[in-house]
Write a protein that holds these residues in place. Structure first.
Motif, PDB file in Angstrom:
ATOM      1  N   LEU A  37       0.827  -1.209   0.000  1.00  0.00           N
ATOM      2  CA  LEU A  37       0.000   0.000   0.000  1.00  0.00           C
ATOM      3  C   LEU A  37       0.861   1.260   0.000  1.00  0.00           C
ATOM      4  N   ASP A  38       1.945   1.259   0.777  1.00  0.00           N
ATOM      5  CA  ASP A  38       2.859   2.405   0.805  1.00  0.00           C
ATOM      6  C   ASP A  38       3.478   2.661  -0.565  1.00  0.00           C
ATOM      7  N   GLU A  39       3.823   1.591  -1.273  1.00  0.00           N
ATOM      8  CA  GLU A  39       4.400   1.738  -2.614  1.00  0.00           C
ATOM      9  C   GLU A  39       3.380   2.312  -3.596  1.00  0.00           C
ATOM     10  N   ILE A  40       2.149   1.895  -3.491  1.00  0.00           N
ATOM     11  CA  ILE A  40       1.094   2.458  -4.353  1.00  0.00           C
ATOM     12  C   ILE A  40       0.989   3.960  -4.109  1.00  0.00           C
ATOM     13  N   ILE A  41       0.928   4.346  -2.843  1.00  0.00           N
ATOM     14  CA  ILE A  41       0.830   5.769  -2.502  1.00  0.00           C
ATOM     15  C   ILE A  41       2.046   6.537  -3.011  1.00  0.00           C
ATOM     16  N   ALA A  42       3.236   5.983  -2.827  1.00  0.00           N
ATOM     17  CA  ALA A  42       4.461   6.657  -3.265  1.00  0.00           C
ATOM     18  C   ALA A  42       4.460   6.870  -4.779  1.00  0.00           C
ATOM     19  N   GLU A  43       4.074   5.861  -5.524  1.00  0.00           N
ATOM     20  CA  GLU A  43       4.063   5.979  -6.986  1.00  0.00           C
ATOM     21  C   GLU A  43       3.018   6.980  -7.460  1.00  0.00           C
ATOM     22  N   LEU A  44       1.835   6.939  -6.872  1.00  0.00           N
ATOM     23  CA  LEU A  44       0.788   7.884  -7.258  1.00  0.00           C
ATOM     24  C   LEU A  44       1.162   9.311  -6.879  1.00  0.00           C
ATOM     25  N   VAL A  46       3.948  10.760  -7.018  1.00  0.00           N
ATOM     26  CA  VAL A  46       4.855  11.380  -7.999  1.00  0.00           C
ATOM     27  C   VAL A  46       4.258  11.348  -9.409  1.00  0.00           C
ATOM     28  N   GLY A  47       2.985  10.983  -9.491  1.00  0.00           N
ATOM     29  CA  GLY A  47       2.288  11.051 -10.771  1.00  0.00           C
ATOM     30  C   GLY A  47       2.355   9.803 -11.617  1.00  0.00           C
ATOM     31  N   ASN A  48       2.905   8.719 -11.101  1.00  0.00           N
ATOM     32  CA  ASN A  48       2.988   7.490 -11.887  1.00  0.00           C
ATOM     33  C   ASN A  48       1.648   6.764 -11.928  1.00  0.00           C
ATOM     34  N   ARG A  49       1.505   5.932 -12.931  1.00  0.00           N
ATOM     35  CA  ARG A  49       0.310   5.126 -13.159  1.00  0.00           C
ATOM     36  C   ARG A  49       0.647   3.695 -12.764  1.00  0.00           C
ATOM     37  N   LEU A  50      -0.254   3.030 -12.043  1.00  0.00           N
ATOM     38  CA  LEU A  50      -0.025   1.637 -11.648  1.00  0.00           C
ATOM     39  C   LEU A  50      -1.029   0.752 -12.357  1.00  0.00           C
ATOM     40  N   GLU A  51      -0.535  -0.222 -13.073  1.00  0.00           N
ATOM     41  CA  GLU A  51      -1.399  -1.135 -13.816  1.00  0.00           C
ATOM     42  C   GLU A  51      -1.209  -2.552 -13.305  1.00  0.00           C
ATOM     43  N   PHE A  52      -2.304  -3.134 -12.829  1.00  0.00           N
ATOM     44  CA  PHE A  52      -2.315  -4.523 -12.397  1.00  0.00           C
ATOM     45  C   PHE A  52      -3.212  -5.266 -13.380  1.00  0.00           C
ATOM     46  N   ARG A  53      -2.597  -5.984 -14.303  1.00  0.00           N
ATOM     47  CA  ARG A  53      -3.341  -6.671 -15.370  1.00  0.00           C
ATOM     48  C   ARG A  53      -4.491  -7.476 -14.798  1.00  0.00           C
ATOM     49  N   GLU A  54      -5.621  -7.416 -15.463  1.00  0.00           N
ATOM     50  CA  GLU A  54      -6.848  -8.130 -15.101  1.00  0.00           C
ATOM     51  C   GLU A  54      -7.526  -7.553 -13.858  1.00  0.00           C
ATOM     52  N   PHE A  55      -6.809  -6.782 -13.032  1.00  0.00           N
ATOM     53  CA  PHE A  55      -7.375  -6.220 -11.802  1.00  0.00           C
ATOM     54  C   PHE A  55      -7.847  -4.798 -12.041  1.00  0.00           C
ATOM     55  N   GLY A  56      -6.926  -3.915 -12.473  1.00  0.00           N
ATOM     56  CA  GLY A  56      -7.299  -2.535 -12.730  1.00  0.00           C
ATOM     57  C   GLY A  56      -6.106  -1.609 -12.782  1.00  0.00           C
ATOM     58  N   VAL A  57      -6.396  -0.327 -12.983  1.00  0.00           N
ATOM     59  CA  VAL A  57      -5.370   0.695 -13.138  1.00  0.00           C
ATOM     60  C   VAL A  57      -5.662   1.853 -12.182  1.00  0.00           C
TER      61      VAL A  57
END
Length: 107
Positions: A37-44, A46-57
């Motif tokens: 969860l911390d990594e998701i927050i950190a990436e978002l 700084v403006g990055n997009r997180l894509e988890f195939r089949e799950f969502g973006v």
């Protein structure tokens, strides 16, 4: 949609479930989930997009400044621009939620 009232599932409940099925301790599972969860927050952040195939973006979108109206006083107010996190559902999640299709276990 009819049926039972939806439940709120907490991080603690997920930790317990995952620990039970993986034979890992709750402390280890909680640490992994929190780091994820911390990594998701950190990436978002700084403006990055997180894509988890089949799950969502997950992605950050800029919401433009706009004029709004206070419904109580009818006064016009300026709403400043802001960043918001958006989530676009992936295929597997959409099928599971909308078609009541049980998820297949991932590897």
């Amino acid at each position: 949609m009819t049926g039972p009232e939806p439940q709120t599932i907490t991080k603690k409940e997920l930790v317990n479930r995952i620990a039970d099925t993986t034979q890992q301790t709750k402390v280890v599972v909680k640490d992994i989930i929190q780091r994820f969860l911390d990594e998701i927050i950190a990436e978002l952040s700084v403006g990055n997009r997180l894509e988890f195939r089949e799950f969502g973006v997950f992605e950050v979108k800029e919401r433009a400044a706009r004029r709004a109206q206070n419904p109580r006083t009818l006064e016009k107010v300026a709403v400043p621009p802001k960043k918001v996190v958006k989530f676009k559902v992936g295929r597997v999640m959409r099928e599971c939620v909308t078609l009541d299709k049980p998820p297949t276990k991932s590897r």
